[in-house]
Design an enzyme around this catalytic site. Sequence first.
Site, PDB file in Angstrom:
ATOM      1  N   ARG B 215      -8.128   8.737  -1.971  1.00  0.00           N
ATOM      2  CA  ARG B 215      -7.505   7.912  -0.779  1.00  0.00           C
ATOM      3  C   ARG B 215      -5.980   9.020  -0.681  1.00  0.00           C
ATOM      4  O   ARG B 215      -6.083  10.290  -1.740  1.00  0.00           O
ATOM      5  CB  ARG B 215      -6.707   6.401  -1.738  1.00  0.00           C
ATOM      6  CG  ARG B 215      -6.341   7.399  -3.019  1.00  0.00           C
ATOM      7  CD  ARG B 215      -5.571   6.231  -4.091  1.00  0.00           C
ATOM      8  NE  ARG B 215      -5.274   4.978  -3.342  1.00  0.00           N
ATOM      9  CZ  ARG B 215      -3.800   5.911  -4.145  1.00  0.00           C
ATOM     10  NH1 ARG B 215      -3.475   6.409  -4.872  1.00  0.00           N
ATOM     11  NH2 ARG B 215      -2.142   5.379  -3.878  1.00  0.00           N
ATOM     12  N   LYS B 309       9.454   6.374  -5.693  1.00  0.00           N
ATOM     13  CA  LYS B 309       9.074   8.055  -5.064  1.00  0.00           C
ATOM     14  C   LYS B 309      10.456   8.580  -5.664  1.00  0.00           C
ATOM     15  O   LYS B 309      10.121  10.611  -5.519  1.00  0.00           O
ATOM     16  CB  LYS B 309       9.069   8.325  -3.968  1.00  0.00           C
ATOM     17  CG  LYS B 309       7.537   7.032  -3.781  1.00  0.00           C
ATOM     18  CD  LYS B 309       7.024   7.284  -2.514  1.00  0.00           C
ATOM     19  CE  LYS B 309       5.551   6.316  -2.606  1.00  0.00           C
ATOM     20  NZ  LYS B 309       4.735   7.266  -3.281  1.00  0.00           N
TER      21      LYS B 309
END
Lengths: 318, 331
Positions: B215, B309
Amino acid sequence: MQTKFLQVIVEKVKIETSSVKSFTLVPPRGERLPGFSAGSHVTTYIENNGKKLERHYSLASNPEIPNEYVIGIRKSESSRGGSEAWHECIKEGDRLFISNPKNHFPLSFRARKHVFFAAGIGITPFIAMMFDLKKRGIEFELHYAARSKELCPFFPLINEHFPEHSHFYFSELNNRMLPDLMKEQPIGTHVYFCGPELMVKQFSQRAHAYGYPKANVHFELFSPPDMGPKTPFHVKLSKSKKEFYVSETENLLDVLLDGGVDASYSCRVGGCGSCQLNVKEGVVDHRDQFLSDEEKKTLQVILPCVSRAKSKTLVLDI
Amino acid sequence: MSMLNEDVKKNYVQHLSTEPLVKRFPFPFHEDSYRYSNNSRQLESGLCLDITPEYKGEVEEKRALLEKFPMKCYQSFSHTIEAQWEVLDMLIHEMVEIYPDYFTLKKQGDVWIFTNYLLNEQDTFTFGQLNTLPCEPLDFIGRHMQEDLVIVSERDQDLYMDAGQLCFPANWSLVFDLGMTFTEWHSPVPVFSDKLAAKVRDFLMRMEAGKPWTRYNWTLTVEHILPTFAEDFDQWAPKKEKITKENIGDLVHLRVEDQRLFRLPKSNSILFSIHTHLINLNELSENREWLNRFSKIIDDLPEYIAEYKGFSEYKLLLSAWLKETLYVKKL
C-alpha cells in the site's frame, strides 16, 4: 522473494499404521523450501480421475530441519477423495504443488505451560509444537488417545523424542483420556485439542467449566462441525448482478467460485476468516468459529465456506 | 566487513536508472478523493527491495543515523532473533536473485560470503550465529537497503511491534511504539483508530506467506528531509512557518511511503517494509495529470486528515498554489 505455490517431490512414503501413511516432501534439486512455524499446515493440490483435490495437512516434523515437510494422512472411510487419492496414487518420486505453510493453530507466546490432547491423526500439529517447545525449554505435556499401540500414528517417533512428556491412552487396554487431566494444572497453562469434533467439543466445554480463560483454549478442527440441517437458498450479488442457487448439499463459497466469482478463501472450515464477505440483505446462518458471538450479532458479514442463509435470499455486497 | 579491491569491482552504476524523478515517482493516488481505508493491494512482484538511483546516498544517510543515534534508529526484543535471521535470509536471496550485478552470495555450509558491489563491501558470517555479525541480523541487512524494516510478531491473537530498523520515519518513534499492539500504535490516527484499525489488524493476521501485500501512504514534508523522527519534531516541524507563495513549490515535498507486507512462514511474524520517496511540488507539477489530481485531493481533504498530516496551517496556500500552477500549465 516469495512465490505463491511451492513445487515439491515426494521423497519418502512410510506406512505408520494400517490406516495412516506419512509423506516426506522435499524441494526439487537446488531449490529451497521456506521454514514453517509449529502448528502450520499446507494445502496440497493433487488430481484424481480428473478431479482436482485441494486438501490441508498439518506439518508433522521438526521445524528445525530445513527443506523438509512431513504430512501424516489417515485414509478416511468418509473420504471425499483426498485421503484416498493420497493413499492409493501418490508414490515416491511424484511431484506436486503445495501452498506455503500457513498457521491457523499457533502456539501461545505467553503460556507458562502447554498441554496437548490428541486423538488419532489429530497428533500431527503437536509433533512440530513439541519439537519447538523442547528446543526452547518450555514446559509441555502430551496426552494422546488411540485404539492401540499398533494403531497409534507416530508412536515410535514420539516415544523416541518425548518419552518424559507423553502419556498414551489405548482404548483396547481400557485406558481412557479424560478431560479431568486439565483440572490440576498451574496458572498460565494453555490447552490444545486436535481430534474429532465430539472430543474437541467435550474438552472445550470442560476447560471452560474448570475456569480456563477463553484465550488459553486452542483447538483445530479438520472438518467443519455439524451445525444441524442445511436448507437451500438464493444468493444475489449486488455489484456484479449475478444470481445463484445454493442447494442443501452445496456450500456458498463453492457456488461462488464455480460461478466465476474471484472470491478469496483459505481454510474452508470457517476458521480463518479469509473468505469473509459483506451482506447487504438477508439473515445469515452463521456456522463458523472465526467470528465471535458478538460479531455474529452486530456485523453484517458471512463466511461463505461454511455459513448459509436463514432467509430465502441473501444479497452480498460484491 | 572488508572493502573490495579495485580489480573485483564491477561496473554497476550505469545499470541504475538515470530517469528524472518525475518519470519514476510512485504517485499514490488513483482517485480524486482521499480518505483513510484499507487500501492494500496484492504485491504481484513478491519483492521487497526497490533499488533506485538514490541508493548510495540514502544507504549512507541511514548508516550515519544508525551510528549517531543507535537507540532511535534500531530497537528489538530478544525473542525476534529467529525472525530476524528469517528476514535476512529472505532479503539476501532476493538481492542476489534480482540484482545479481549488485550483490552476490557464496555459501560454504553455513558460512555465507555476501558481497555488495554497489558499496564495494564484503561480509563473511555464519548463518544463525549472532556473534559472527557486526550487529543483529535485521540491523545488518537493513544497512544494505533503502527501505526501513519493521518486524511485527503475531502473539496470542494480536500483532505487536517487536523489532525495527527505522531511519526515515514520517513523524513516529520506534522507541515509543516498540512492544505496542497494532491498534495501540495506530491510536493517534484520527477516525482510522476507531474501527478501521481493528479491521486492518484482522486482515493482516490472515495474511499468508507467498501472498504479500502493498500500500502507499503519504504526507507532506517541508524540505528534502528523510529522517523526520517524532523525537526531532522541534527541528523539522517549524520549517513550515517559512513557507510563502513564492517558495512553496521548492520547499514542500510529497512524501510517499511504498509499504510492503510479508508473512514470514518460519516465525509466523510479519515483515513490514517502508521505502520513502520525496518529490518537491515543482517537480511533481511537471506531470499535469498528477498536479490536477493532487489539487482536487487537497481541496476535498477533510480538516482532520490535514491536521494529522501536519499541513492544515498552509493548506489554503497549497490549494491556491496548485490551482494557479495548474492554470498556468493549461495556458
